[in-house]
Design a protein around this motif. Structure first.
Motif, PDB file in Angstrom:
ATOM      1  N   ASN A   1      61.221  24.581-103.198  1.00  0.00           N
ATOM      2  CA  ASN A   1      62.652  24.365-103.433  1.00  0.00           C
ATOM      3  C   ASN A   1      62.950  23.742-104.780  1.00  0.00           C
ATOM      4  O   ASN A   1      64.094  23.466-105.093  1.00  0.00           O
ATOM      5  N   GLU A   2      61.920  23.502-105.623  1.00  0.00           N
ATOM      6  CA  GLU A   2      62.123  22.848-106.908  1.00  0.00           C
ATOM      7  C   GLU A   2      61.983  23.868-108.032  1.00  0.00           C
ATOM      8  O   GLU A   2      60.899  24.254-108.414  1.00  0.00           O
ATOM      9  N   GLY A   3      63.114  24.337-108.520  1.00  0.00           N
ATOM     10  CA  GLY A   3      63.092  25.254-109.653  1.00  0.00           C
ATOM     11  C   GLY A   3      62.701  26.658-109.236  1.00  0.00           C
ATOM     12  O   GLY A   3      62.570  27.006-108.067  1.00  0.00           O
ATOM     13  N   SER A   4      62.514  27.497-110.263  1.00  0.00           N
ATOM     14  CA  SER A   4      62.170  28.899-110.020  1.00  0.00           C
ATOM     15  C   SER A   4      60.665  29.030-109.877  1.00  0.00           C
ATOM     16  O   SER A   4      59.944  29.355-110.813  1.00  0.00           O
ATOM     17  N   THR A   5      60.164  28.746-108.685  1.00  0.00           N
ATOM     18  CA  THR A   5      58.729  28.745-108.446  1.00  0.00           C
ATOM     19  C   THR A   5      58.318  29.819-107.461  1.00  0.00           C
ATOM     20  O   THR A   5      57.212  29.777-106.947  1.00  0.00           O
ATOM     21  N   SER A   6      59.186  30.748-107.161  1.00  0.00           N
ATOM     22  CA  SER A   6      58.867  31.736-106.138  1.00  0.00           C
ATOM     23  C   SER A   6      57.912  32.800-106.646  1.00  0.00           C
ATOM     24  O   SER A   6      57.350  33.547-105.833  1.00  0.00           O
ATOM     25  N   LEU A   7      57.710  32.910-107.989  1.00  0.00           N
ATOM     26  CA  LEU A   7      56.856  33.963-108.513  1.00  0.00           C
ATOM     27  C   LEU A   7      55.428  33.833-107.999  1.00  0.00           C
ATOM     28  O   LEU A   7      54.819  34.812-107.563  1.00  0.00           O
ATOM     29  N   VAL A   8      54.879  32.622-108.049  1.00  0.00           N
ATOM     30  CA  VAL A   8      53.504  32.421-107.598  1.00  0.00           C
ATOM     31  C   VAL A   8      53.365  32.774-106.132  1.00  0.00           C
ATOM     32  O   VAL A   8      52.417  33.471-105.712  1.00  0.00           O
ATOM     33  N   TYR A   9      54.309  32.340-105.319  1.00  0.00           N
ATOM     34  CA  TYR A   9      54.227  32.610-103.879  1.00  0.00           C
ATOM     35  C   TYR A   9      54.482  34.083-103.572  1.00  0.00           C
ATOM     36  O   TYR A   9      53.873  34.641-102.649  1.00  0.00           O
ATOM     37  N   ASP A  10      55.351  34.730-104.330  1.00  0.00           N
ATOM     38  CA  ASP A  10      55.565  36.165-104.124  1.00  0.00           C
ATOM     39  C   ASP A  10      54.303  36.958-104.445  1.00  0.00           C
ATOM     40  O   ASP A  10      53.939  37.886-103.701  1.00  0.00           O
ATOM     41  N   LYS A  11      53.637  36.608-105.543  1.00  0.00           N
ATOM     42  CA  LYS A  11      52.394  37.305-105.886  1.00  0.00           C
ATOM     43  C   LYS A  11      51.299  37.030-104.864  1.00  0.00           C
ATOM     44  O   LYS A  11      50.525  37.933-104.534  1.00  0.00           O
ATOM     45  N   LEU A  12      51.242  35.799-104.366  1.00  0.00           N
ATOM     46  CA  LEU A  12      50.255  35.494-103.330  1.00  0.00           C
ATOM     47  C   LEU A  12      50.536  36.289-102.057  1.00  0.00           C
ATOM     48  O   LEU A  12      49.609  36.793-101.408  1.00  0.00           O
ATOM     49  N   GLY A  13      51.810  36.377-101.685  1.00  0.00           N
ATOM     50  CA  GLY A  13      52.154  37.134-100.486  1.00  0.00           C
ATOM     51  C   GLY A  13      51.816  38.606-100.627  1.00  0.00           C
ATOM     52  O   GLY A  13      51.264  39.229 -99.701  1.00  0.00           O
ATOM     53  N   GLU A  14      52.126  39.197-101.781  1.00  0.00           N
ATOM     54  CA  GLU A  14      51.792  40.597-102.004  1.00  0.00           C
ATOM     55  C   GLU A  14      50.283  40.818-101.998  1.00  0.00           C
ATOM     56  O   GLU A  14      49.787  41.811-101.453  1.00  0.00           O
ATOM     57  N   TRP A  15      49.560  39.912-102.630  1.00  0.00           N
ATOM     58  CA  TRP A  15      48.097  40.050-102.661  1.00  0.00           C
ATOM     59  C   TRP A  15      47.501  39.913-101.270  1.00  0.00           C
ATOM     60  O   TRP A  15      46.604  40.680-100.890  1.00  0.00           O
ATOM     61  N   ALA A  16      47.980  38.936-100.495  1.00  0.00           N
ATOM     62  CA  ALA A  16      47.477  38.757 -99.131  1.00  0.00           C
ATOM     63  C   ALA A  16      47.794  39.976 -98.265  1.00  0.00           C
ATOM     64  O   ALA A  16      46.971  40.400 -97.435  1.00  0.00           O
ATOM     65  N   ALA A  17      48.972  40.558 -98.458  1.00  0.00           N
ATOM     66  CA  ALA A  17      49.315  41.764 -97.690  1.00  0.00           C
ATOM     67  C   ALA A  17      48.377  42.914 -98.039  1.00  0.00           C
ATOM     68  O   ALA A  17      47.949  43.679 -97.155  1.00  0.00           O
ATOM     69  N   ALA A  18      48.028  43.043 -99.321  1.00  0.00           N
ATOM     70  CA  ALA A  18      47.095  44.097 -99.722  1.00  0.00           C
ATOM     71  C   ALA A  18      45.709  43.863 -99.128  1.00  0.00           C
ATOM     72  O   ALA A  18      45.031  44.818 -98.713  1.00  0.00           O
ATOM     73  N   LEU A  19      45.269  42.616 -99.074  1.00  0.00           N
ATOM     74  CA  LEU A  19      43.953  42.317 -98.492  1.00  0.00           C
ATOM     75  C   LEU A  19      43.889  42.719 -97.012  1.00  0.00           C
ATOM     76  O   LEU A  19      42.878  43.257 -96.548  1.00  0.00           O
ATOM     77  N   THR A  20      44.949  42.439 -96.283  1.00  0.00           N
ATOM     78  CA  THR A  20      44.943  42.726 -94.847  1.00  0.00           C
ATOM     79  C   THR A  20      45.128  44.212 -94.559  1.00  0.00           C
ATOM     80  O   THR A  20      44.464  44.769 -93.679  1.00  0.00           O
ATOM     81  N   THR A  21      46.027  44.863 -95.261  1.00  0.00           N
ATOM     82  CA  THR A  21      46.257  46.283 -95.000  1.00  0.00           C
ATOM     83  C   THR A  21      45.067  47.139 -95.420  1.00  0.00           C
ATOM     84  O   THR A  21      44.811  48.194 -94.825  1.00  0.00           O
ATOM     85  N   GLN A  22      44.314  46.715 -96.436  1.00  0.00           N
ATOM     86  CA  GLN A  22      43.127  47.449 -96.875  1.00  0.00           C
ATOM     87  C   GLN A  22      41.861  46.999 -96.159  1.00  0.00           C
ATOM     88  O   GLN A  22      40.775  47.492 -96.489  1.00  0.00           O
ATOM     89  N   ASN A  23      41.999  46.070 -95.207  1.00  0.00           N
ATOM     90  CA  ASN A  23      40.864  45.576 -94.406  1.00  0.00           C
ATOM     91  C   ASN A  23      39.768  44.965 -95.280  1.00  0.00           C
ATOM     92  O   ASN A  23      38.579  45.063 -94.990  1.00  0.00           O
ATOM     93  N   VAL A  24      40.188  44.337 -96.374  1.00  0.00           N
ATOM     94  CA  VAL A  24      39.220  43.690 -97.271  1.00  0.00           C
ATOM     95  C   VAL A  24      38.870  42.293 -96.785  1.00  0.00           C
ATOM     96  O   VAL A  24      37.718  41.856 -96.865  1.00  0.00           O
TER      97      VAL A  24
END
Length: 846
Positions: free
Chosen positions: A541-564
């Motif tokens: 909630n402090e400043g524009s910090t959603s970029l790191v979490y958005d990239k982490l979420g996208e990366w985690a989704a790719a890991l799970t969908t690709q069964n890595v």
């Protein structure tokens, strides 16, 4: 100037020109054997010393009748001009003396005296009077005298024929022989730092001030300068050039050809019969730095729009080809602990033997700590089993473990659910989020996964290159990369490493050897690594910090969908679904929510802490007596209900009881400390620029929660202070002041953020001065709100009054506005009356 000792002396010869037959007679006798000549001594007065800049430091060598000057090249190396930059060094003298001492004269012939003595035939009828070395030009001037019956030109021809028959090749240039030419002009002997070049600039000057000079043609220049070496080009001055004096460029194939021409022809007066004009033309020669034309470099510098993007592509390809395998290797070592000393068998063996000498009390303390955790894990065995079951299923495992701080989320996942599982990657978002700047964020993210080498500082430099390119070519070069692209590189390399680790368990002789890698990974979830993302949405909630979490979420989704890999999120934020839904909008997360311990488990945990003996004698208060300890245990039932089941609070309570405090007193101090934290964080030191709530909103919730165990979520939103109510409540929940409960996915209730906060809220409301101050702030804000309402309704009534007549259709609206004004005025009077009472409290109490 180097004096020539033992130089050849003149021979008595008939006073007639040296013909070819005569020259041959001088060289050989009738039987072809070279005769020996006895040379008379020359008076010492005929041998002079001269400086490196000519006679009397005039820059010229003075000659009289029957005197001439020869220039010998290939006497010194040409690459020694840098010696002139050394202070207090005369390289012309020092080098010659040094080479004379070091080199063998018969082998190297590097000493100029030795070279010139060898170059001059013994019967040549001349007397050497001076030798002037020219270190910069790799040669030496030799001044000589001759008899009147012999011309200097004939001596030159004889000497050149001798050097062709008996070539002399110094050690530093064994492929070229020493050459000698008669000086035609008046050489300029200067000691300026001028580097010889293969291009010579020839200036055409008049022989006297009252005469004019002729511009020599290319044919004339060729006939004058070709004898000194192979020419590559003759460039005359453009006809429309206004530069005076007129000039021409002569390009030689070799630098030594140019040095010979410059020293021989400088100051030569071209007679009229050779094309020098009516009064002749004086030639002044100087070295002209030759600009080498490189069409490749010229094309590169003239096409930056093509070259710079191509260069970026080449650098990117080189980076991927060279650094990416190295980075993937270090990530694998980070996950598998291949380079960690603690995981080696030698370290474990040494630790096992050294542990036998540990203190017994310390071992008992470790056993007690394990027993404390065992009580908690027994209470949460269902969550542990559920988590382990999800990790062996073949379906996509996108697991979220949510709970407040101090609930033991990381311990439950790492120490229990994953304690026997290898290949675990832990990423702490707190370290990444608290890094400063893009470079710090990149370095922190790389450190969490073992990505190295990382050049985060290059991002700032490449940004400046892009800025400079924008000013020159109008477009960016593409050198600089955004934080988004840099993080994408780190996560992509980590994905590659995780997949290689998972596939390392695959063998060629297994039954599934023929299937593809993706199918094999889907069929064997037990071999997939586990990625644990801790402190997810920390300070989101402090400043524009959603970029790191958005990239982490996208990366985690790719890991799970690709069964890595399996992915487990640990977070305290209850609104995590909003962030993760962007990455997996069509999936349902598997969620485990950790709450506080039940009163029975909380009491067992405190009792277990009290039974544990300290490893070292306690400092300060004496040890609690058994009678006092039993009394404290009896008081636990009443204080546990107030304190709640938060693990950190329970451990704090147990430590205070051990120091001799009673449970009641210990809980009271915990409550007072919590009240002070609430007062500081939510009420008194609130910066509106950094916080999304006001002290009035926080105080209203505190006052209502002190009177009620649970508040209705929607009822709070109806209050006048909560115009932006949902955003404020979510922010206060992330700040852990309150906890929002849900029913079927819909928020329905509001509770204190921690169990102990209920008592802390009650303690704050008992402070009359604080209560009066905060209530007065609420009254002031409510009065301001109602005044704005009155102003709004009055403006509307004023507008309606300006209409012609009073239409019957507007009477209900006028009546409604008047009732609203009356209602707001009644509220204002009520708030002002209450404000007067509150001000009286503030003026009478401390």
């Amino acid at each position: 100037m180097i004096s020539l000792r033992g130089a050849p002396r003149c021979l008595t010869r008939p006073a007639h020109p040296l013909t070819a037959q005569c020259r041959k007679q001088y060289f050989y006798s009738a039987n072809g054997v070279r005769p020996r000549f006895i040379r008379p001594a020359v008076p010492a007065g005929r041998r002079k010393e001269s400086s490196e800049v000519g006679d009397n430091e005039s820059g010229h060598i003075e000659t009289r009748p029957n005197e001439g000057i020869l220039f010998f090249d290939n006497v010194f190396p040409l690459r020694l001009q840098w010696l002139n930059l050394i202070p207090f060094l005369n390289p012309d003298k020092v080098l010659a003396e040094s080479l004379k001492k070091v080199n063998h004269p018969d082998l190297a012939l590097a000493d100029p005296s030795s070279i010139i003595k060898r170059a001059l035939p013994e019967k040549l009828p001349l007397t050497v009077t001076k030798i002037l070395p020219r270190l910069r030009e790799g040669g030496a001037f030799v001044k000589f005298t001759h008899e009147q019956g012999i011309s200097a030109t004939e001596l030159e021809s004889t000497l050149k024929a001798y050097l062709e028959e008996k070539p002399i090749k110094p050690w530093f240039n064994p492929f070229r022989r020493v050459r000698a030419f008669l000086v035609q002009g008046k050489p300029w002997i200067e000691d300026l730092y001028r580097i010889p070049s293969s291009r010579v600039k020839v200036e055409f000057l008049p022989t006297s001030p009252e005469s004019s000079a002729a511009e020599l043609t290319q044919e004339t220049l060729y006939s004058l300068f070709r004898r000194y070496g192979k020419l590559s080009e003759i460039i005359t001055q453009p006809f429309d050039s206004k530069v005076l004096p007129r000039y021409a460029y002569i390009d030689y194939r070799n630098i030594r050809f140019a040095t010979m021409a410059k020293n021989v022809m400088h100051g030569y007066a071209v007679p009229p019969e050779e094309g020098g004009g009516k009064a002749g033309t004086l030639l002044k020669l100087s070295y002209e730095p030759r600009v080498k034309t490189n069409w490749i470099w010229s094309w590169i510098t003239n096409h930056p729009r093509i070259v710079l993007p191509l260069l970026v592509a080449l650098l990117g390809a080189a980076s991927v080809a060279v650094f990416d395998p190295i980075r993937t290797f270090f990530i694998k070592m980070h996950i598998t602990h291949g380079l960690r000393l603690e995981d080696s068998w030698l370290y474990r063996w040494a630790k096992r033997w050294l542990s036998r000498g540990y203190d017994y009390l310390k071992l008992r303390k470790q056993d007690a700590a394990a027993e404390n955790l065992r009580i908690i894990w027994e209470d949460r065995q269902g969550a542990i089993t559920q988590l382990q079951t999800w990790l062996i299923e073949t379906a996509d495992t996108f697991i979220v473990v949510q709970g407040p701080r101090g609930a033991g989320k990381k311990e439950l996942v790492m120490d229990q659910a994953l304690k026997d599982r290898p290949n675990i990657l832990v990423i702490d978002c707190k370290r990444i989020q608290e890094a400063r700047g893009d470079s710090g964020t990149i370095a922190a993210a790389a450190a969490e996964v073992g990505y190295k080498p990382v050049f985060s500082w290059m991002n700032n430099m490449s940004s400046m290159i892009d800025l400079a390119a924008m000013g020159t070519i109008g477009t960016k070069t593409g050198f600089s990369e955004t934080l988004d692209s840099q993080l994408a590189k780190i996560w992509n390399n980590t994905t590659t490493a995780l997949k290689e680790i998972a596939l390392s368990h695959r063998t060629k002789d297994e039954k599934d050897a023929q299937i593809a890698d993706d199918e094999w990974l889907e069929a064997h979830p037990e071999y997939r690594p586990v990625v644990v993302i801790d402190n997810f949405l920390h300070k989101n909630n402090e400043g524009s910090t959603s970029l790191v979490y958005d990239k982490l979420g996208e990366w985690a989704a790719a890991l799970t969908t690709q069964n890595v890999a399996h992915v487990v999120f640990l977070t305290t934020d209850v609104s995590f679904s909003k962030s993760l839904s962007k990455a997996l909008p069509d999936r349902v997360f598997r969620q485990i929510t950790l709450s506080d311990c039940t009163p029975d488990v909380a009491k067992k945990l405190v009792l277990q802490h009290l039974k544990a003996e300290p490893s070292e004698p306690a400092e300060g208060p004496e040890k609690v007596s058994p009678v006092q300890m039993q009394t404290n245990i009896d008081e636990l039932d009443s204080v546990i209900q107030v304190l709640g089941g938060r693990l950190t609070d329970l451990e704090f309570l147990a430590r205070r009881i051990k120091t001799g405090e009673s449970p009641t007193r210990a809980v009271q101090q915990i409550i007072e400390q919590s009240a002070s934290e609430i007062l500081k964080m939510y009420l008194l030191e609130v910066d509106p620029a950094n916080r999304k709530w006001t002290p009035q909103q926080a105080w209203l919730l505190i006052k209502q929660l002190a009177a009620n165990e649970v508040l209705r979520y929607n009822e709070v939103l109806l209050d006048s202070l909560f115009s932006n109510g949902e955003q404020v409540l979510q922010t206060l929940e992330q700040a852990e002041l309150i906890t929002i409960t849900s029913s079927n996915g819909r928020p329905n209730g509001i509770k204190p953020g921690k169990p102990v906060y209920s008592a802390a809220f009650a303690l704050l409301t008992e402070d009359e001065v604080l209560k009066a101050r905060m209530d007065l702030a609420i009254m002031t804000q409510l009065i301001s709100i109602e005044n704005k309402n009155v102003e709004k309704y009055e403006n509307e009534l004023s507008t309606l009054a300006e209409l012609p007549g009073t239409p019957s259709e507007l009477k209900p609206r006028i009546q409604w506005c008047m009732e609203k004004v009356m209602g707001s005025q009644v509220k204002i009077q009520k708030y002002e009356a209450e404000s007067a009472k509150l001000k009286k409290v503030l003026t009478t109490q401390f």
